[in-house]
Design a protein around this motif. Structure first.
Motif, PDB file in Angstrom:
ATOM      1  N   UNK A  29       1.971  -6.224  11.177  1.00  0.00           N
ATOM      2  CA  UNK A  29       0.643  -6.634  11.637  1.00  0.00           C
ATOM      3  C   UNK A  29      -0.431  -5.781  10.973  1.00  0.00           C
ATOM      4  N   UNK A  30      -1.594  -6.410  10.773  1.00  0.00           N
ATOM      5  CA  UNK A  30      -2.777  -5.714  10.276  1.00  0.00           C
ATOM      6  C   UNK A  30      -2.479  -4.911   9.022  1.00  0.00           C
ATOM      7  N   UNK A  31      -1.967  -5.594   7.982  1.00  0.00           N
ATOM      8  CA  UNK A  31      -1.550  -4.903   6.762  1.00  0.00           C
ATOM      9  C   UNK A  31      -2.212  -5.495   5.526  1.00  0.00           C
ATOM     10  N   UNK A  32      -2.544  -4.621   4.579  1.00  0.00           N
ATOM     11  CA  UNK A  32      -2.991  -5.014   3.249  1.00  0.00           C
ATOM     12  C   UNK A  32      -2.037  -4.353   2.263  1.00  0.00           C
ATOM     13  N   UNK A  33      -1.401  -5.163   1.426  1.00  0.00           N
ATOM     14  CA  UNK A  33      -0.469  -4.675   0.422  1.00  0.00           C
ATOM     15  C   UNK A  33      -1.007  -5.168  -0.909  1.00  0.00           C
ATOM     16  N   UNK A  34      -1.548  -4.243  -1.723  1.00  0.00           N
ATOM     17  CA  UNK A  34      -2.342  -4.656  -2.879  1.00  0.00           C
ATOM     18  C   UNK A  34      -2.123  -3.735  -4.082  1.00  0.00           C
ATOM     19  N   UNK A  35      -2.033  -4.338  -5.272  1.00  0.00           N
ATOM     20  CA  UNK A  35      -1.917  -3.652  -6.560  1.00  0.00           C
ATOM     21  C   UNK A  35      -0.693  -2.739  -6.652  1.00  0.00           C
ATOM     22  N   UNK A  36       0.434  -3.203  -6.131  1.00  0.00           N
ATOM     23  CA  UNK A  36       1.669  -2.435  -6.157  1.00  0.00           C
ATOM     24  C   UNK A  36       2.664  -3.074  -7.115  1.00  0.00           C
ATOM     25  N   UNK A  37       3.686  -2.298  -7.502  1.00  0.00           N
ATOM     26  CA  UNK A  37       4.784  -2.806  -8.317  1.00  0.00           C
ATOM     27  C   UNK A  37       6.083  -2.687  -7.521  1.00  0.00           C
ATOM     28  N   UNK A  38       6.806  -3.799  -7.447  1.00  0.00           N
ATOM     29  CA  UNK A  38       8.099  -3.848  -6.766  1.00  0.00           C
ATOM     30  C   UNK A  38       9.127  -4.243  -7.824  1.00  0.00           C
ATOM     31  N   UNK A  39       9.971  -3.302  -8.233  1.00  0.00           N
ATOM     32  CA  UNK A  39      10.856  -3.535  -9.368  1.00  0.00           C
ATOM     33  C   UNK A  39      12.306  -3.195  -9.008  1.00  0.00           C
ATOM     34  N   UNK A  40      13.209  -4.129  -9.288  1.00  0.00           N
ATOM     35  CA  UNK A  40      14.646  -3.908  -9.170  1.00  0.00           C
ATOM     36  C   UNK A  40      15.046  -3.389  -7.791  1.00  0.00           C
ATOM     37  N   UNK A  41      14.623  -4.111  -6.750  1.00  0.00           N
ATOM     38  CA  UNK A  41      14.968  -3.738  -5.376  1.00  0.00           C
ATOM     39  C   UNK A  41      16.128  -4.585  -4.879  1.00  0.00           C
ATOM     40  N   UNK A  42      16.920  -4.029  -3.993  1.00  0.00           N
ATOM     41  CA  UNK A  42      18.061  -4.753  -3.447  1.00  0.00           C
ATOM     42  C   UNK A  42      17.670  -5.832  -2.461  1.00  0.00           C
ATOM     43  N   UNK A  43      16.566  -5.614  -1.750  1.00  0.00           N
ATOM     44  CA  UNK A  43      16.116  -6.554  -0.738  1.00  0.00           C
ATOM     45  C   UNK A  43      14.730  -7.054  -1.124  1.00  0.00           C
ATOM     46  N   UNK A  44      14.001  -7.654  -0.221  1.00  0.00           N
ATOM     47  CA  UNK A  44      12.664  -8.163  -0.507  1.00  0.00           C
ATOM     48  C   UNK A  44      11.708  -7.024  -0.853  1.00  0.00           C
ATOM     49  N   UNK A  45      10.812  -7.267  -1.793  1.00  0.00           N
ATOM     50  CA  UNK A  45       9.780  -6.286  -2.093  1.00  0.00           C
ATOM     51  C   UNK A  45       8.911  -6.044  -0.872  1.00  0.00           C
ATOM     52  N   UNK A  46       8.523  -7.129  -0.193  1.00  0.00           N
ATOM     53  CA  UNK A  46       7.737  -7.037   1.039  1.00  0.00           C
ATOM     54  C   UNK A  46       8.433  -7.885   2.101  1.00  0.00           C
ATOM     55  N   UNK A  47       8.786  -7.261   3.206  1.00  0.00           N
ATOM     56  CA  UNK A  47       9.358  -7.965   4.354  1.00  0.00           C
ATOM     57  C   UNK A  47       8.346  -7.911   5.488  1.00  0.00           C
ATOM     58  N   UNK A  48       7.858  -9.058   5.885  1.00  0.00           N
ATOM     59  CA  UNK A  48       6.890  -9.153   6.981  1.00  0.00           C
ATOM     60  C   UNK A  48       7.657  -9.651   8.198  1.00  0.00           C
TER      61      UNK A  48
END
Length: 194
Positions: A29-48
């Protein structure tokens, strides 16, 4: 019942999440996820979602995911972004088939490179905007054991999917959506399937 105004705010800017076997960011809740790099992760880059070990927490609300780069996310769970609600029913977890519970989610101006499986998966959400994202793959669809589905939507309402593009033919899968409040237009390389 939770009060969104009483929840903390999360802001994640200009970070790099690389090479983990887990997810990059967990937000509910109440989140801003901006200008990031998600590289070679095992799971989702962002899990909401509410953390799976705390299912009685607040639902997903008021999240903006924008101007990020996702590359090779989901080695184990085949997702780049997940918006989900899970509820307990008789002691077992199940996805909620009822009315949309999550609200106010924006996914915009992100770049997804060489996705592994489904890229954006959203369930039980109203007031959803997926706009101006780019899906780019250097592999032919037949090269992957898990072909990419750029956008997978289940049980969404008041939804706009606008101006997204893919260099490899892909599909927007929309299951159990309120078609009277569903707008999908100006998406390049993406076919809509109900």
């Amino acid at each position: 019942v939770s009060d969104d105004d009483q929840l903390p705010h999360l802001e994640v800017y200009d970070c790099k999440f690389h090479g983990s076997s887990s997810r990059g960011v967990l937000a509910h809740a109440n989140a801003i996820i901006e200008r990031n790099m998600f590289v070679d992760l095992g799971w989702a880059g962002v899990a909401c979602m509410v953390d799976p070990d705390w299912l009685e927490g607040p639902l997903v609300a008021n999240i903006a995911i924008r101007h990020n780069r996702f590359a090779g996310c989901g080695r184990f769970f085949r997702l780049s972004i997940l918006v989900s609600t899970t509820v307990r029913a008789g002691g077992a977890e199940r996805s909620n088939p009822g009315p949309p519970l999550n609200h106010n989610i924006t996914i915009e101006d992100n770049q997804f490179e060489d996705p592994l499986g489904t890229v954006i998966s959203v369930a039980t959400t109203e007031n959803l905007k997926i706009v101006h994202n780019i899906f780019a793959s250097s592999r032919a669809p037949s090269d992957s054991l898990f072909p990419a589905v750029p956008i997978y939507l289940v049980n969404v309402k008041d939804t706009t999917v606008l101006g997204n593009s893919s260099n490899c033919p892909g599909t927007i899968v929309a299951a159990n959506v309120d078609r009277s409040s569903f707008i999908a237009k100006d998406n390049v390389g993406l076919a809509l399937r109900y």
